[in-house]
Scaffold this active site. Sequence first.
Site, PDB file in Angstrom:
ATOM      1  N   SER A  28      91.116   0.440  -3.152  1.00  0.00           N
ATOM      2  CA  SER A  28      90.392  -0.515  -2.299  1.00  0.00           C
ATOM      3  C   SER A  28      88.891  -0.391  -2.522  1.00  0.00           C
ATOM      4  O   SER A  28      88.361   0.706  -2.617  1.00  0.00           O
ATOM      5  CB  SER A  28      90.668  -0.233  -0.822  1.00  0.00           C
ATOM      6  OG  SER A  28      92.038  -0.284  -0.572  1.00  0.00           O
ATOM      7  N   HIS A  59      94.818  -6.859  -3.171  1.00  0.00           N
ATOM      8  CA  HIS A  59      95.152  -6.133  -4.398  1.00  0.00           C
ATOM      9  C   HIS A  59      95.588  -7.167  -5.445  1.00  0.00           C
ATOM     10  O   HIS A  59      96.633  -7.781  -5.313  1.00  0.00           O
ATOM     11  CB  HIS A  59      96.320  -5.150  -4.173  1.00  0.00           C
ATOM     12  CG  HIS A  59      95.980  -3.998  -3.283  1.00  0.00           C
ATOM     13  ND1 HIS A  59      95.569  -2.775  -3.763  1.00  0.00           N
ATOM     14  CD2 HIS A  59      95.999  -3.863  -1.938  1.00  0.00           C
ATOM     15  CE1 HIS A  59      95.346  -1.952  -2.759  1.00  0.00           C
ATOM     16  NE2 HIS A  59      95.599  -2.583  -1.634  1.00  0.00           N
ATOM     17  N   HIS A  81     102.637   0.355  -4.337  1.00  0.00           N
ATOM     18  CA  HIS A  81     102.768   1.408  -3.322  1.00  0.00           C
ATOM     19  C   HIS A  81     104.232   1.630  -2.952  1.00  0.00           C
ATOM     20  O   HIS A  81     105.019   0.686  -2.911  1.00  0.00           O
ATOM     21  CB  HIS A  81     101.981   1.033  -2.057  1.00  0.00           C
ATOM     22  CG  HIS A  81     100.509   0.899  -2.271  1.00  0.00           C
ATOM     23  ND1 HIS A  81      99.939  -0.282  -2.671  1.00  0.00           N
ATOM     24  CD2 HIS A  81      99.500   1.804  -2.148  1.00  0.00           C
ATOM     25  CE1 HIS A  81      98.625  -0.102  -2.787  1.00  0.00           C
ATOM     26  NE2 HIS A  81      98.333   1.155  -2.475  1.00  0.00           N
ATOM     27  N   TYR A  83     105.363   2.201  -0.046  1.00  0.00           N
ATOM     28  CA  TYR A  83     105.720   1.515   1.208  1.00  0.00           C
ATOM     29  C   TYR A  83     106.111   0.057   0.999  1.00  0.00           C
ATOM     30  O   TYR A  83     106.610  -0.590   1.899  1.00  0.00           O
ATOM     31  CB  TYR A  83     104.581   1.622   2.248  1.00  0.00           C
ATOM     32  CG  TYR A  83     103.260   1.023   1.823  1.00  0.00           C
ATOM     33  CD1 TYR A  83     103.073  -0.360   1.711  1.00  0.00           C
ATOM     34  CD2 TYR A  83     102.170   1.844   1.533  1.00  0.00           C
ATOM     35  CE1 TYR A  83     101.872  -0.901   1.318  1.00  0.00           C
ATOM     36  CE2 TYR A  83     100.960   1.322   1.147  1.00  0.00           C
ATOM     37  CZ  TYR A  83     100.815  -0.056   1.043  1.00  0.00           C
ATOM     38  OH  TYR A  83      99.620  -0.582   0.646  1.00  0.00           O
ATOM     39  N   GLU A  84     105.879  -0.471  -0.203  1.00  0.00           N
ATOM     40  CA  GLU A  84     106.299  -1.844  -0.471  1.00  0.00           C
ATOM     41  C   GLU A  84     107.811  -1.941  -0.639  1.00  0.00           C
ATOM     42  O   GLU A  84     108.365  -3.041  -0.627  1.00  0.00           O
ATOM     43  CB  GLU A  84     105.583  -2.376  -1.709  1.00  0.00           C
ATOM     44  CG  GLU A  84     104.094  -2.572  -1.471  1.00  0.00           C
ATOM     45  CD  GLU A  84     103.346  -2.956  -2.725  1.00  0.00           C
ATOM     46  OE1 GLU A  84     103.578  -4.058  -3.230  1.00  0.00           O
ATOM     47  OE2 GLU A  84     102.546  -2.141  -3.211  1.00  0.00           O
ATOM     48  N   ALA A 111      91.359   4.697  -1.575  1.00  0.00           N
ATOM     49  CA  ALA A 111      90.727   4.835  -0.261  1.00  0.00           C
ATOM     50  C   ALA A 111      91.583   5.834   0.507  1.00  0.00           C
ATOM     51  O   ALA A 111      92.804   5.843   0.354  1.00  0.00           O
ATOM     52  CB  ALA A 111      90.713   3.494   0.447  1.00  0.00           C
ATOM     53  N   MET A 209      98.112   6.876   0.849  1.00  0.00           N
ATOM     54  CA  MET A 209      99.470   6.370   0.611  1.00  0.00           C
ATOM     55  C   MET A 209      99.725   6.081  -0.871  1.00  0.00           C
ATOM     56  O   MET A 209     100.548   5.231  -1.214  1.00  0.00           O
ATOM     57  CB  MET A 209      99.693   5.087   1.426  1.00  0.00           C
ATOM     58  CG  MET A 209      99.367   5.236   2.905  1.00  0.00           C
ATOM     59  SD  MET A 209      99.492   3.651   3.755  1.00  0.00           S
ATOM     60  CE  MET A 209      98.760   4.076   5.355  1.00  0.00           C
ATOM     61  N   SER A 210      99.011   6.771  -1.756  1.00  0.00           N
ATOM     62  CA  SER A 210      99.172   6.474  -3.195  1.00  0.00           C
ATOM     63  C   SER A 210      98.789   7.695  -4.019  1.00  0.00           C
ATOM     64  O   SER A 210      98.764   8.817  -3.521  1.00  0.00           O
ATOM     65  CB  SER A 210      98.252   5.300  -3.573  1.00  0.00           C
ATOM     66  OG  SER A 210      96.895   5.662  -3.441  1.00  0.00           O
ATOM     67  N   ASN A 233      87.486   6.359   6.482  1.00  0.00           N
ATOM     68  CA  ASN A 233      87.592   6.518   7.943  1.00  0.00           C
ATOM     69  C   ASN A 233      87.946   7.963   8.270  1.00  0.00           C
ATOM     70  O   ASN A 233      88.490   8.673   7.424  1.00  0.00           O
ATOM     71  CB  ASN A 233      88.699   5.588   8.486  1.00  0.00           C
ATOM     72  CG  ASN A 233      90.042   5.840   7.810  1.00  0.00           C
ATOM     73  OD1 ASN A 233      90.263   5.400   6.677  1.00  0.00           O
ATOM     74  ND2 ASN A 233      90.912   6.575   8.478  1.00  0.00           N
ATOM     75  N   HIS A 245      93.164  -1.603   8.855  1.00  0.00           N
ATOM     76  CA  HIS A 245      92.939  -1.875   7.432  1.00  0.00           C
ATOM     77  C   HIS A 245      91.568  -2.497   7.198  1.00  0.00           C
ATOM     78  O   HIS A 245      90.946  -2.261   6.165  1.00  0.00           O
ATOM     79  CB  HIS A 245      94.053  -2.796   6.933  1.00  0.00           C
ATOM     80  CG  HIS A 245      94.045  -3.006   5.444  1.00  0.00           C
ATOM     81  ND1 HIS A 245      94.142  -1.970   4.542  1.00  0.00           N
ATOM     82  CD2 HIS A 245      93.924  -4.138   4.700  1.00  0.00           C
ATOM     83  CE1 HIS A 245      94.098  -2.451   3.310  1.00  0.00           C
ATOM     84  NE2 HIS A 245      93.960  -3.765   3.380  1.00  0.00           N
TER      85      HIS A 245
HETATM   86  N1  HPA Z   1      95.529   7.244   6.319  1.00  0.00           N
HETATM   87  C1  HPA Z   1      96.274   6.889   5.263  1.00  0.00           C
HETATM   88  N2  HPA Z   1      95.828   6.117   4.286  1.00  0.00           N
HETATM   89  C2  HPA Z   1      94.558   5.696   4.365  1.00  0.00           C
HETATM   90  C3  HPA Z   1      93.718   6.025   5.428  1.00  0.00           C
HETATM   91  C4  HPA Z   1      94.242   6.848   6.476  1.00  0.00           C
HETATM   92  O1  HPA Z   1      93.557   7.204   7.455  1.00  0.00           O
HETATM   93  N3  HPA Z   1      92.531   5.440   5.189  1.00  0.00           N
HETATM   94  C5  HPA Z   1      92.636   4.785   4.003  1.00  0.00           C
HETATM   95  N4  HPA Z   1      93.864   4.926   3.497  1.00  0.00           N
END
Ligand code: HPA
Length: 270
Positions: A28, A59, A81, A83-84, A111, A209-210, A233, A245
């Site tokens: 991202s 994406h 990903h 989760y897809e 990210a 998540m990747s 974050n 997101h």
């Molecule tokens: N958790 C999981 N995946 C993320 C986060 C998070 O806080 N921020 C960006 N991708």
Amino acid sequence: MYKKLMACVESIRKKTNFKPEVALILGSGLGDYADGIKVEATVDYSDIEGFPVSTVTGHKGRFVFGYVEDVPVVIMQGRVHYYEGYPMSEVVLPTRLMGMLGAKKLFLTNAAGGINETFEPGTLMMITDHITTAVPNPLIGKNIEELGVRFPDMSEVYSNRLREVIREAAKECGVKIREGVYVQLTGPSYETPAEIRMCRGWGGDAVGMSTACEAIAARHMGLEVCGISCITNLAAGMSTAKLDHKEVQETADRVSAEFKKLVTQVIVSM
Ligand code: HPA
């Protein structure tokens, strides 16, 4: 799976004979990095038969072949990903393809949420190691002997040499970087505060998540790997803010100019 990989390679080879040295996966905020390079060819994922197509908005789904200064690269603009809904073996298919197209080095970006209490949103973190205990291993299933061994060593996933290259590159372009361990979870829900405390207890500095699954697949086939996370974050429970997101995207966009500068400097020094 190997047959499927070979079919994908063939379908790409019908469009371009470009031989990359470096493979780059864009997270991202870096999505438009590929627009700034000297592009030689692009191949949409949807034009590759049997290829898992990404569904997350923002994406883009294509390989971009070209030069960063004079380094031949293949860039994944948009990753797949877990989760897809694809099995892990499919999630890492594009990574394996880039290796089969000739790439010797893999540069991962993403990210991530910050677990380390000294990180702030916008921190760039060089990945020193990872934890994938909570997600399926991409090498589960019949081993692809053509790519690598059944029980590959993972004691230096993120190459010491490339880590030094990243440190030097960051100095060179005046970008501050931190270092830490990336924990991969499945998503797509963000973590609970208890899960974040668990990840911290495990030794994690960032969560996402990747990435780590791609690093495993790349090491299996002998690629040299490095990675940088953009901490977008504070992870769940570390502030009163709810995670969304949009915040992730906004922070990633805010530091993207600096991140891109660093990515270029790393690639030319690899
Ligand atoms: N958790 C999981 N995946 C993320 C986060 C998070 O806080 N921020 C960006 N991708």
